[in-house]
Design a protein around this motif. Structure first.
Motif, PDB file in Angstrom:
ATOM      1  N   MET A  41      -1.251  -9.168  -2.027  1.00  0.00           N
ATOM      2  CA  MET A  41      -2.172 -10.046  -1.299  1.00  0.00           C
ATOM      3  C   MET A  41      -3.468  -9.285  -1.044  1.00  0.00           C
ATOM      4  N   ARG A  42      -4.594  -9.990  -1.145  1.00  0.00           N
ATOM      5  CA  ARG A  42      -5.877  -9.352  -0.891  1.00  0.00           C
ATOM      6  C   ARG A  42      -6.292  -9.656   0.552  1.00  0.00           C
ATOM      7  N   ILE A  43      -6.389  -8.595   1.340  1.00  0.00           N
ATOM      8  CA  ILE A  43      -6.638  -8.739   2.775  1.00  0.00           C
ATOM      9  C   ILE A  43      -7.994  -8.162   3.139  1.00  0.00           C
ATOM     10  N   LEU A  44      -8.721  -8.876   3.957  1.00  0.00           N
ATOM     11  CA  LEU A  44     -10.003  -8.379   4.457  1.00  0.00           C
ATOM     12  C   LEU A  44      -9.803  -7.850   5.874  1.00  0.00           C
ATOM     13  N   ILE A  45     -10.291  -6.630   6.117  1.00  0.00           N
ATOM     14  CA  ILE A  45     -10.252  -6.067   7.468  1.00  0.00           C
ATOM     15  C   ILE A  45     -11.677  -5.978   7.989  1.00  0.00           C
ATOM     16  N   VAL A  46     -11.933  -6.621   9.123  1.00  0.00           N
ATOM     17  CA  VAL A  46     -13.256  -6.515   9.737  1.00  0.00           C
ATOM     18  C   VAL A  46     -13.058  -5.738  11.028  1.00  0.00           C
ATOM     19  N   GLY A  96     -18.490  -8.943   7.379  1.00  0.00           N
ATOM     20  CA  GLY A  96     -17.152  -9.544   7.406  1.00  0.00           C
ATOM     21  C   GLY A  96     -17.200 -11.024   7.077  1.00  0.00           C
ATOM     22  N   ALA A  97     -18.127 -11.752   7.702  1.00  0.00           N
ATOM     23  CA  ALA A  97     -18.248 -13.191   7.461  1.00  0.00           C
ATOM     24  C   ALA A  97     -18.609 -13.460   6.004  1.00  0.00           C
ATOM     25  N   ARG A  98     -19.466 -12.603   5.472  1.00  0.00           N
ATOM     26  CA  ARG A  98     -19.893 -12.769   4.076  1.00  0.00           C
ATOM     27  C   ARG A  98     -18.707 -12.553   3.124  1.00  0.00           C
ATOM     28  N   LEU A  99     -17.938 -11.477   3.382  1.00  0.00           N
ATOM     29  CA  LEU A  99     -16.810 -11.167   2.497  1.00  0.00           C
ATOM     30  C   LEU A  99     -15.691 -12.211   2.595  1.00  0.00           C
ATOM     31  N   ALA A 100     -15.516 -12.792   3.787  1.00  0.00           N
ATOM     32  CA  ALA A 100     -14.442 -13.774   3.975  1.00  0.00           C
ATOM     33  C   ALA A 100     -14.675 -15.033   3.143  1.00  0.00           C
ATOM     34  N   ALA A 101     -15.934 -15.275   2.789  1.00  0.00           N
ATOM     35  CA  ALA A 101     -16.251 -16.465   1.989  1.00  0.00           C
ATOM     36  C   ALA A 101     -15.771 -16.300   0.552  1.00  0.00           C
ATOM     37  N   ASP A 102     -15.496 -15.039   0.161  1.00  0.00           N
ATOM     38  CA  ASP A 102     -15.005 -14.776  -1.194  1.00  0.00           C
ATOM     39  C   ASP A 102     -13.591 -15.324  -1.347  1.00  0.00           C
ATOM     40  N   GLU A 103     -13.431 -16.190  -2.315  1.00  0.00           N
ATOM     41  CA  GLU A 103     -12.156 -16.903  -2.472  1.00  0.00           C
ATOM     42  C   GLU A 103     -10.959 -16.010  -2.786  1.00  0.00           C
ATOM     43  N   SER A 104     -11.210 -14.781  -3.228  1.00  0.00           N
ATOM     44  CA  SER A 104     -10.063 -13.935  -3.571  1.00  0.00           C
ATOM     45  C   SER A 104      -9.408 -13.331  -2.332  1.00  0.00           C
ATOM     46  N   VAL A 105     -10.086 -13.402  -1.179  1.00  0.00           N
ATOM     47  CA  VAL A 105      -9.494 -12.903   0.072  1.00  0.00           C
ATOM     48  C   VAL A 105      -8.481 -13.922   0.579  1.00  0.00           C
ATOM     49  N   GLU A 106      -7.251 -13.459   0.847  1.00  0.00           N
ATOM     50  CA  GLU A 106      -6.200 -14.392   1.230  1.00  0.00           C
ATOM     51  C   GLU A 106      -5.837 -14.353   2.698  1.00  0.00           C
ATOM     52  N   LEU A 107      -6.301 -13.324   3.408  1.00  0.00           N
ATOM     53  CA  LEU A 107      -5.992 -13.213   4.825  1.00  0.00           C
ATOM     54  C   LEU A 107      -7.031 -12.302   5.464  1.00  0.00           C
ATOM     55  N   VAL A 108      -7.356 -12.558   6.739  1.00  0.00           N
ATOM     56  CA  VAL A 108      -8.355 -11.730   7.414  1.00  0.00           C
ATOM     57  C   VAL A 108      -7.771 -11.133   8.694  1.00  0.00           C
ATOM     58  N   LEU A 109      -7.980  -9.821   8.851  1.00  0.00           N
ATOM     59  CA  LEU A 109      -7.678  -9.151  10.115  1.00  0.00           C
ATOM     60  C   LEU A 109      -9.025  -8.960  10.775  1.00  0.00           C
TER      61      LEU A 109
END
Ligand code: CA
Length: 225
Positions: free
Chosen positions: A1-6, A36-49
């Motif tokens: 899973m591709r996770i974004l951490i902000v 963080g907001a910019r990266l979360a718009a990327d469709e490959s991110v599946e979950l955000v912390l």
């Protein structure tokens, strides 16, 4: 899973990066709210912390931006403040869960799994197959640039086909998935609806996206594009 951490605390980011990578997840990180907001718009991110106190744009504002763009993306808020007000406001603003720092890695992992299980059904609000696109939230369908109007049964049938590309689906399977009750097996309702759907989504003169499998049922063949 591709996770974004902000998160702006480097030690926490490192701790999370190590732990999550060890469990096979890919990580992307941002140390401020704007990014963080910019990266979360990327469709490959599946979950955000998402941390709450962040430079530039705080977690609540980041969450608003995420919700405006991707309403179903699972977001787990991280907060150092163990106060009820912050948690309640995070959940009201559309966070799926929260975790108070410091937390045990196992707890984070358990929450992540619970969240992704929950979001397993509409993992993304859109399904795309070739030049056919379905938006599950607005319930709109396009073939290339042309918008297609479908009834709710037709929509459900198309969604079911698109979730099982290339698979042979029997009439009985389709019946129980879409009509949800034991229909008379002799009923031709599936054939009737497949005909309706083909008329709407297929391009004139081209092979249908829904192939007939003689004696069995149908198979969805993603259109080119
Ligand atoms: Ca912080």
């Amino acid at each position: 899973m591709r996770i974004l951490i902000v998160e702006d605390e480097a030690a926490i980011v490192r701790f999370l990066e190590r732990g999550l990578a060890a469990h096979g997840h890919q990580l992307v990180s941002a140390d401020n709210g704007e990014e963080g907001a910019r990266l979360a718009a990327d469709e490959s991110v599946e979950l955000v912390l998402l941390d709450i106190s962040l430079p530039q744009l705080d977690g609540h504002r980041v969450l608003e931006r995420i919700r405006a763009e991707r309403p179903t993306l699972p977001v787990l808020m991280l907060t150092a403040r163990d106060d009820v007000k912050n948690k309640v406001s995070a959940l009201n603003a559309g966070a799926d869960d929260y975790l108070t720092k410091p937390f045990a890695f196992e707890e984070l992992l358990a929450r992540l799994h619970a969240l992704t299980r929950r979001s397993d059904q509409p993992q993304s609000s859109r399904i795309e197959s070739g030049d056919l696109r379905v938006d599950l939230l607005s319930r709109q369908v396009w073939r290339a640039d042309k918008k297609i109007e479908l009834s709710s049964r037709e929509f459900a049938l198309l969604e079911y086909f698109m979730r099982h590309p290339g698979q042979v689906l029997s009439r009985q399977q389709i019946l129980s998935a879409i009509w949800d009750y034991a229909f008379d097996p002799g009923s031709n309702v599936v054939d009737v609806y497949v005909r309706y759907l083909r008329r709407k989504i297929d391009l004139p003169g081209e092979q249908s996206c829904i192939a007939t499998v003689r004696g069995v049922g149908y198979r969805f063949e993603p259109p080119a594009g």
